[in-house]
Design a protein around this motif. Sequence first.
Motif, mmCIF file in Angstrom:
data_model
loop_
_atom_site.group_PDB
_atom_site.id
_atom_site.type_symbol
_atom_site.label_atom_id
_atom_site.label_comp_id
_atom_site.label_asym_id
_atom_site.label_seq_id
_atom_site.Cartn_x
_atom_site.Cartn_y
_atom_site.Cartn_z
ATOM 1 N N ARG A 1 0.835 -1.212 0.000
ATOM 2 C CA ARG A 1 0.000 0.000 0.000
ATOM 3 C C ARG A 1 0.867 1.258 0.000
ATOM 4 O O ARG A 1 0.568 2.226 -0.709
ATOM 5 N N TRP B 1 3.898 1.480 -1.165
ATOM 6 C CA TRP B 1 4.517 1.559 -2.492
ATOM 7 C C TRP B 1 3.528 2.126 -3.509
ATOM 8 O O TRP B 1 3.869 2.990 -4.310
ATOM 9 N N SER B 2 2.280 1.649 -3.477
ATOM 10 C CA SER B 2 1.293 2.117 -4.458
ATOM 11 C C SER B 2 0.971 3.602 -4.264
ATOM 12 O O SER B 2 0.464 4.241 -5.178
ATOM 13 N N HIS B 3 1.295 4.147 -3.093
ATOM 14 C CA HIS B 3 1.088 5.576 -2.847
ATOM 15 C C HIS B 3 2.377 6.378 -3.007
ATOM 16 O O HIS B 3 2.474 7.501 -2.529
ATOM 17 N N GLY B 4 3.389 5.764 -3.677
ATOM 18 C CA GLY B 4 4.584 6.508 -4.057
ATOM 19 C C GLY B 4 5.771 6.415 -3.125
ATOM 20 O O GLY B 4 6.759 7.127 -3.325
ATOM 21 N N ARG C 1 7.062 -5.714 -15.026
ATOM 22 C CA ARG C 1 5.679 -5.367 -15.381
ATOM 23 C C ARG C 1 4.897 -4.905 -14.155
ATOM 24 O O ARG C 1 4.064 -4.000 -14.244
ATOM 25 N N ARG D 1 5.794 -1.329 -13.402
ATOM 26 C CA ARG D 1 5.196 -0.380 -14.348
ATOM 27 C C ARG D 1 3.704 -0.182 -14.106
ATOM 28 O O ARG D 1 3.111 0.750 -14.624
ATOM 29 N N SER D 2 3.094 -1.096 -13.369
ATOM 30 C CA SER D 2 1.650 -1.033 -13.179
ATOM 31 C C SER D 2 1.285 0.048 -12.164
ATOM 32 O O SER D 2 2.051 0.360 -11.271
ATOM 33 N N ASP D 3 0.108 0.584 -12.357
ATOM 34 C CA ASP D 3 -0.404 1.597 -11.439
ATOM 35 C C ASP D 3 -1.618 0.995 -10.741
ATOM 36 O O ASP D 3 -2.760 1.212 -11.145
ATOM 37 N N ILE D 4 -1.343 0.220 -9.704
ATOM 38 C CA ILE D 4 -2.390 -0.550 -9.035
ATOM 39 C C ILE D 4 -2.457 -0.142 -7.573
ATOM 40 O O ILE D 4 -1.431 0.056 -6.925
ATOM 41 N N ASP D 5 -3.650 -0.039 -7.075
ATOM 42 C CA ASP D 5 -3.846 0.211 -5.650
ATOM 43 C C ASP D 5 -3.917 -1.160 -4.974
ATOM 44 O O ASP D 5 -4.966 -1.806 -4.970
ATOM 45 N N TRP D 6 -2.801 -1.619 -4.453
ATOM 46 C CA TRP D 6 -2.711 -2.965 -3.888
ATOM 47 C C TRP D 6 -3.567 -3.086 -2.647
ATOM 48 O O TRP D 6 -3.481 -2.281 -1.736
#
Length: 195
Positions: free
Chosen positions: A19, A21-24, A69, A72-77
């Motif tokens: 989470r 990571w998915s928020h930067g 891959r 590169r994905s933009d996913i909200d885990w």
Amino acid sequence: MTDPVQPPVPDEDVTGLLRRWSHGDAAALDRLTPLVYAELRRIASASLRKESPAQSLETTGLVHEAFVRLLRSDIDWRSRQHFFALSARLIRRILVDFARERKSHKRGHGFPHVALAEVDEIADEQQPDLLALDEALTALARFDERKARVVELRFFGGMTIEETAEVLGISHATVERDFRAAKAWLAAEIRQLNP
């Protein structure tokens, strides 16, 4: 020398890092990578065991391609299970893309012609037809997405019945029933695709 056995990492730690990571948070990715790498290798290795021994893709290459891959994905885990379920799907895509490329090369694109005497040796190398399986799985998903996901997680993800049940939020008995039914349906569908 073998690697020492690492204690399992709590799901909450992996989920929290995913989470972040998915928020930067780049530091979260640095901490996450070694925690998930061994599991990605297990998934990749399980998928490659189903491939022909003659294929040239190796576990490390498959893991690296999947990880690139994923990066590169933009996913909200949502969770660790979500991450590994998507990893199984990516590994499926990579293997299918690789099989398509290999099949196009077999048709003569850039490869020298093979002498007639060598054809029997090549034909003896039996391998699963990932393209037919992928086509059949796609057809199955059109009318029963859950059964298709069960097969994808078990076959390409190498997940156990328990792990599959947890990822999909269904019972063990449902996973077993879905897997049996899906395998029978897929076998019939593949026979139709490749008479």
